[in-house]
Design a protein around this motif. Structure first.
Motif, mmCIF file in Angstrom:
data_model
loop_
_atom_site.group_PDB
_atom_site.id
_atom_site.type_symbol
_atom_site.label_atom_id
_atom_site.label_comp_id
_atom_site.label_asym_id
_atom_site.label_seq_id
_atom_site.Cartn_x
_atom_site.Cartn_y
_atom_site.Cartn_z
ATOM 1 N N ALA A 1 1.114 -11.641 -3.159
ATOM 2 C CA ALA A 1 1.117 -10.301 -2.575
ATOM 3 C C ALA A 1 0.380 -10.311 -1.244
ATOM 4 O O ALA A 1 -0.568 -11.066 -1.041
ATOM 5 N N THR A 2 0.833 -9.457 -0.340
ATOM 6 C CA THR A 2 0.149 -9.305 0.940
ATOM 7 C C THR A 2 -1.063 -8.393 0.763
ATOM 8 O O THR A 2 -1.204 -7.690 -0.244
ATOM 9 N N ASP A 3 -1.950 -8.380 1.758
ATOM 10 C CA ASP A 3 -3.089 -7.465 1.715
ATOM 11 C C ASP A 3 -2.633 -6.018 1.625
ATOM 12 O O ASP A 3 -3.260 -5.196 0.945
ATOM 13 N N GLU A 4 -1.535 -5.704 2.326
ATOM 14 C CA GLU A 4 -1.007 -4.335 2.278
ATOM 15 C C GLU A 4 -0.600 -3.967 0.854
ATOM 16 O O GLU A 4 -0.904 -2.866 0.372
ATOM 17 N N GLU A 5 0.087 -4.877 0.176
ATOM 18 C CA GLU A 5 0.501 -4.613 -1.199
ATOM 19 C C GLU A 5 -0.696 -4.490 -2.133
ATOM 20 O O GLU A 5 -0.734 -3.605 -2.996
ATOM 21 N N LEU A 6 -1.679 -5.348 -1.965
ATOM 22 C CA LEU A 6 -2.855 -5.296 -2.827
ATOM 23 C C LEU A 6 -3.632 -4.004 -2.624
ATOM 24 O O LEU A 6 -4.152 -3.425 -3.587
ATOM 25 N N ALA A 7 -3.704 -3.537 -1.382
ATOM 26 C CA ALA A 7 -4.406 -2.285 -1.108
ATOM 27 C C ALA A 7 -3.749 -1.117 -1.830
ATOM 28 O O ALA A 7 -4.432 -0.227 -2.360
ATOM 29 N N VAL A 8 -2.419 -1.110 -1.867
ATOM 30 C CA VAL A 8 -1.699 -0.057 -2.583
ATOM 31 C C VAL A 8 -1.834 -0.261 -4.091
ATOM 32 O O VAL A 8 -2.044 0.691 -4.851
ATOM 33 N N ARG A 9 -1.721 -1.496 -4.547
ATOM 34 C CA ARG A 9 -1.777 -1.814 -5.973
ATOM 35 C C ARG A 9 -3.087 -1.355 -6.601
ATOM 36 O O ARG A 9 -3.110 -0.860 -7.737
ATOM 37 N N TYR A 10 -4.181 -1.509 -5.859
ATOM 38 C CA TYR A 10 -5.499 -1.193 -6.406
ATOM 39 C C TYR A 10 -6.125 0.033 -5.756
ATOM 40 O O TYR A 10 -7.342 0.222 -5.794
ATOM 41 N N ALA A 11 -5.284 0.899 -5.195
ATOM 42 C CA ALA A 11 -5.759 2.153 -4.609
ATOM 43 C C ALA A 11 -6.144 3.145 -5.704
ATOM 44 O O ALA A 11 -5.794 2.986 -6.881
ATOM 45 N N ALA A 12 -6.865 4.189 -5.312
ATOM 46 C CA ALA A 12 -7.171 5.275 -6.242
ATOM 47 C C ALA A 12 -5.867 5.886 -6.735
ATOM 48 O O ALA A 12 -4.881 5.981 -5.994
ATOM 49 N N VAL A 13 -5.865 6.300 -8.001
ATOM 50 C CA VAL A 13 -4.650 6.873 -8.573
ATOM 51 C C VAL A 13 -5.039 7.976 -9.555
ATOM 52 O O VAL A 13 -6.027 7.871 -10.279
ATOM 53 N N GLU A 14 -4.264 9.051 -9.568
ATOM 54 C CA GLU A 14 -4.466 10.134 -10.529
ATOM 55 C C GLU A 14 -3.549 9.884 -11.715
ATOM 56 O O GLU A 14 -2.368 9.595 -11.556
#
Length: 237
Positions: A46-59
């Motif tokens: 995964a790219t850094d961009e994908e990882l940032a989304v993957r582990y972002a805050a989520v409701e």
């Protein structure tokens, strides 16, 4: 870019846009996560961009799960698709406690791999079983033996109804309960707010995942999925 890389990226962004004892049975409907039908290697990280989304805050379920500082975690423990090392049929869940990995085997020779932390209870059982129960935002009902070790936890006993669901609950956002021969093994796969414990042996719990990862795992693992747990490395059972 390889076909499998494109598929994993597409499935990931579509999913992102759509946003130790309790065994309650209520549950919202769940879709299985997309899996590849044809494998093309190599499988790209995964790219850094994908990882940032993957582990972002989520409701989720009225709870806000904080973002994970994934760069502070060993990259081997990121959720990632890998070439299947287990040799098990598709749909099987495999836990390798020695390596601190959990796999969900996919068709065509791949597996989704998750980094896990292993608690004291996580070393207490090995063998084959089934995922008998699955629970979103479970209550934590502290067993009597743990209360004897930590009397301050008595307020979360079974008799007192346990700890309310939430981001501070040690069972996290999801719990999957493992049975063998119709009996509860007391072995669970569960989320955890303690992301620093991933890849480590910890003081309590069974097999814990980052909350963002246990949400993904929950979509992939249905009721009565087969699970194999190895304590001495894969092949030891």
């Amino acid at each position: 870019m390889s076909e499998i890389g494109l598929m994993s990226r597409r499935a990931f962004f579509v999913g992102a846009a759509a946003t130790l004892a309790g065994c309650a049975t209520s549950e919202t409907s769940v879709r299985n996560a997309p899996i590849p039908r044809k494998v093309s290697y190599p499988i790209v990280p995964a790219t850094d961009e994908e990882l940032a989304v993957r582990y972002a805050a989520v409701e989720d379920g009225g709870h806000l799960i904080p973002a994970i500082p994934y760069k502070e975690i060993d990259p081997r423990y990121y959720r990632q698709r890998v070439k299947d090392p287990t040799g098990e049929p598709a749909g099987t869940v495999v836990v390798d406690t020695a390596a601190r990995f959990l796999y969900v085997v996919e068709p065509g020779g791949t597996a989704m791999r998750y980094g896990v932390g292993i608690g004291r209870d996580g070393f207490a059982w090995e063998g084959e079983g089934v995922i008998q129960w699955r629970q979103p935002w479970p209550r934590w009902k502290v067993p009597d033996d743990m209360i004897r070790r930590q009397p301050s936890l008595a307020r979360y006993s079974v008799a007192n109804g346990g700890m309310d669901p939430g981001i501070k609950n040690p069972l996290g956002a999801r719990a999957l309960y493992i049975f063998q021969n119709g009996q509860d093994t007391l072995y669970r796969l569960h989320g955890s707010p303690e992301w620093k414990s991933i890849g480590k042996a910890v003081s309590s719990g069974c097999v814990r995942l980052i909350n963002q990862d246990v949400l993904d795992l929950y979509k992939r693992v249905p009721y009565h999925a087969r699970i194999v747990v190895y304590q001495g490395g894969m092949g030891s059972v």
